[in-house]
Design a protein around this motif. Structure first.
Motif, mmCIF file in Angstrom:
data_model
loop_
_atom_site.group_PDB
_atom_site.id
_atom_site.type_symbol
_atom_site.label_atom_id
_atom_site.label_comp_id
_atom_site.label_asym_id
_atom_site.label_seq_id
_atom_site.Cartn_x
_atom_site.Cartn_y
_atom_site.Cartn_z
ATOM 1 N N ALA A 47 37.157 38.526 45.537
ATOM 2 C CA ALA A 47 36.209 38.646 44.418
ATOM 3 C C ALA A 47 36.275 40.048 43.813
ATOM 4 O O ALA A 47 36.257 40.200 42.579
ATOM 5 C CB ALA A 47 34.787 38.343 44.903
ATOM 6 N N THR A 48 36.363 41.052 44.669
ATOM 7 C CA THR A 48 36.404 42.428 44.173
ATOM 8 C C THR A 48 37.649 42.664 43.322
ATOM 9 O O THR A 48 37.586 43.268 42.249
ATOM 10 C CB THR A 48 36.393 43.414 45.370
ATOM 11 O OG1 THR A 48 35.272 43.121 46.193
ATOM 12 C CG2 THR A 48 36.308 44.856 44.900
ATOM 13 N N LYS A 50 39.403 40.412 41.761
ATOM 14 C CA LYS A 50 39.331 39.624 40.521
ATOM 15 C C LYS A 50 38.436 40.326 39.485
ATOM 16 O O LYS A 50 38.749 40.348 38.298
ATOM 17 C CB LYS A 50 38.821 38.207 40.814
ATOM 18 C CG LYS A 50 39.915 37.319 41.420
ATOM 19 C CD LYS A 50 39.511 35.866 41.472
ATOM 20 C CE LYS A 50 38.736 35.556 42.711
ATOM 21 N NZ LYS A 50 38.495 34.121 42.913
ATOM 22 N N ILE A 51 37.331 40.902 39.970
ATOM 23 C CA ILE A 51 36.437 41.632 39.058
ATOM 24 C C ILE A 51 37.190 42.815 38.441
ATOM 25 O O ILE A 51 37.149 43.042 37.229
ATOM 26 C CB ILE A 51 35.172 42.125 39.821
ATOM 27 C CG1 ILE A 51 34.283 40.933 40.178
ATOM 28 C CG2 ILE A 51 34.392 43.135 38.994
ATOM 29 C CD1 ILE A 51 33.118 41.265 41.102
ATOM 30 N N ALA A 52 37.899 43.556 39.307
ATOM 31 C CA ALA A 52 38.621 44.740 38.822
ATOM 32 C C ALA A 52 39.657 44.361 37.766
ATOM 33 O O ALA A 52 39.783 45.020 36.734
ATOM 34 C CB ALA A 52 39.285 45.450 39.999
ATOM 35 N N LYS A 54 39.742 41.594 35.940
ATOM 36 C CA LYS A 54 39.106 41.065 34.724
ATOM 37 C C LYS A 54 38.634 42.224 33.864
ATOM 38 O O LYS A 54 38.760 42.202 32.635
ATOM 39 C CB LYS A 54 37.892 40.198 35.085
ATOM 40 C CG LYS A 54 38.204 38.720 35.211
ATOM 41 C CD LYS A 54 36.916 37.926 35.334
ATOM 42 C CE LYS A 54 37.210 36.452 35.495
ATOM 43 N NZ LYS A 54 35.974 35.668 35.626
ATOM 44 N N GLU B 30 31.600 38.347 38.821
ATOM 45 C CA GLU B 30 32.944 37.865 38.464
ATOM 46 C C GLU B 30 32.863 36.771 37.403
ATOM 47 O O GLU B 30 33.713 36.701 36.504
ATOM 48 C CB GLU B 30 33.632 37.338 39.735
ATOM 49 C CG GLU B 30 35.047 36.849 39.518
ATOM 50 C CD GLU B 30 35.524 35.981 40.663
ATOM 51 O OE1 GLU B 30 35.023 36.151 41.798
ATOM 52 O OE2 GLU B 30 36.376 35.118 40.417
ATOM 53 N N VAL B 65 30.570 48.678 45.728
ATOM 54 C CA VAL B 65 31.795 48.010 45.259
ATOM 55 C C VAL B 65 31.925 48.194 43.747
ATOM 56 O O VAL B 65 32.983 48.556 43.234
ATOM 57 C CB VAL B 65 31.777 46.500 45.619
ATOM 58 C CG1 VAL B 65 32.911 45.764 44.913
ATOM 59 C CG2 VAL B 65 31.874 46.314 47.130
ATOM 60 N N LEU B 69 34.672 50.255 41.286
ATOM 61 C CA LEU B 69 35.434 49.599 40.227
ATOM 62 C C LEU B 69 35.092 50.160 38.841
ATOM 63 O O LEU B 69 35.557 49.644 37.833
ATOM 64 C CB LEU B 69 35.171 48.082 40.248
ATOM 65 C CG LEU B 69 35.555 47.347 41.536
ATOM 66 C CD1 LEU B 69 35.239 45.865 41.416
ATOM 67 C CD2 LEU B 69 37.025 47.542 41.866
ATOM 68 N N LEU B 108 33.294 42.800 31.965
ATOM 69 C CA LEU B 108 34.267 41.740 32.230
ATOM 70 C C LEU B 108 34.269 40.709 31.115
ATOM 71 O O LEU B 108 35.137 39.845 31.073
ATOM 72 C CB LEU B 108 33.939 41.009 33.548
ATOM 73 C CG LEU B 108 34.367 41.650 34.850
ATOM 74 C CD1 LEU B 108 33.593 42.934 35.102
ATOM 75 C CD2 LEU B 108 34.146 40.684 35.986
ATOM 76 N N ASP B 111 37.259 39.030 29.151
ATOM 77 C CA ASP B 111 38.240 38.165 29.800
ATOM 78 C C ASP B 111 37.591 37.091 30.651
ATOM 79 O O ASP B 111 38.269 36.340 31.319
ATOM 80 C CB ASP B 111 39.161 39.000 30.690
ATOM 81 C CG ASP B 111 40.004 39.944 29.859
ATOM 82 O OD1 ASP B 111 39.852 41.150 30.036
ATOM 83 O OD2 ASP B 111 40.766 39.439 29.022
#
Lengths: 225, 114
Positions: A47-48, A50-52, A54, B30, B65, B69, B108, B111
């Motif tokens: 998940a991490t 994929k977030i990065a 995206k 996400e 987290v 990011l 996000l 996308d």
């Protein structure tokens, strides 16, 4: 168990920056117990990442799989040839995992997602400490059950060095001087004289110094017993 | 009381905030959520003793987290209130909605397929 720490996310993202579709493979062995590479950690890492990706406008497709163990070919083979459907594979097992995977699936690239650190145990929830150096000739009984090879910065076998101060090792204030603990324990048990005997030379032939090691159990090699 | 709170907040019920896991919060981000907050019972009042305390630790982890990011950690929050505090529930909802409006849409979004 084997203890590991997950690599920083930037490093992992860098490993697969050219990929569009990857597989993250966890292991239900040691790395599950030390909360670094089991099912939960695979999900969180995926998940991490994929977030990065995206966020970077370059989405990454990630499949997840957790093997019973990555240090047995029977389990590694469960991935099957579909492992080649991905641009790369991240293994969350200890250093053994990516190697067993690489040996079985020669056309795929496998990356380690964790840094394997030591053989140890949990001293409290979330804290692991080294206890064994895997030297191949165990003599813990000679030291009151405390291993100076793994736990003394110098692996001394005949008592503390001059860097021992109030039970603390000079290398790190968080590290106990294991020789201080060994002597104290023996004194409390009234067995201090056990440490005075002349011990045979420690054989280091069985340690890592002799190159990669192999353990063979003939009775198992010949068949099930 | 018939209190209102922003319609763009989607409430997901769980038996205890101890049920909320890191992956649930990450999946929400996400999938394109602009923000996520966990509304647990008051600290010390958990029916299951420490579910809300565990939830707070998970929220803290997810904040870290997101920081790693380069995403605003304020997009994930933990609140504590009693089920009898209807007015406080609406107040928190408004507060969080305002905060997210200030932060803007999720980075996000462009996308996000969700």
């Amino acid at each position: 168990m084997i203890v590991a720490d997950r690599k920083p996310i930037e490093e992992l993202l860098g490993m697969v920056e050219d990929c569009k579709k990857i597989l993250v493979v966890g292991c239900k062995g040691c790395v599950t117990v030390c909360n670094v590479g089991g099912l939960k950690e695979v999900e969180v890492l995926a998940a991490t990442m994929k977030i990065a990706r995206k966020k970077a406008g370059n989405p990454l497709e990630i499949a997840e799989h957790v093997l019973e163990r990555q240090c047995d070919r029977e389990y590694v083979s469960q991935l099957g040839e579909e492992v080649n459907d991905y641009d790369a594979v991240l293994s969350m097992a200890c250093g053994v995992g990516p190697q067993f995977l690489s040996e079985m699936y020669k056309e795929q690239s496998f990356f380690p997602a964790v840094n394997t650190t030591f053989f140890g145990g949990a001293t409290q929830h979330g804290v692991w400490e080294e206890r064994c150096a895997g030297c191949g000739t165990c003599g813990i009984h000679m030291f009151g059950g405390l291993c100076p090879i793994a736990r003394c910065a110098k692996s001394l076998l005949h008592g503390p060095c001059g860097g021992s101060s109030n039970g603390i090792c000079e290398v790190n204030k968080e590290t106990e001087c294991i020789w201080d603990s060994i002597v104290k324990k023996k004194m409390e048990a009234g067995q201090l004289e056990d440490l005075l005997g002349v011990k045979n030379f420690k054989s280091w032939k069985t340690a890592r110094d002799g190159g990669p090691r192999r353990s063979i159990r003939e009775e198992l090699v010949q068949g099930n017993i | 009381m018939r209190l209102s709170y922003p319609a763009d907040i989607k409430v997901i019920q769980v038996p205890c905030t101890g049920r909320v896991d890191i992956i649930h919060l990450l999946n929400a981000i996400e999938d394109g959520a602009d923000g996520v907050y966990v509304a647990g019972c008051l600290e010390g009042e958990c029916h299951y003793r420490e579910g809300n305390l565990k939830a707070r630790r998970k929220v803290t982890y997810v904040k870290k987290v997101l920081t790693d990011l380069g995403i605003e950690p304020e997009r994930v929050e933990m609140y504590n209130l009693s089920s009898a505090q209807g007015a406080r529930f609406a107040e928190i909802a408004n507060e969080m909605a305002e905060k997210i409006k200030t932060l803007g849409p999720t980075p996000l979004a462009k996308d996000s397929a969700a």
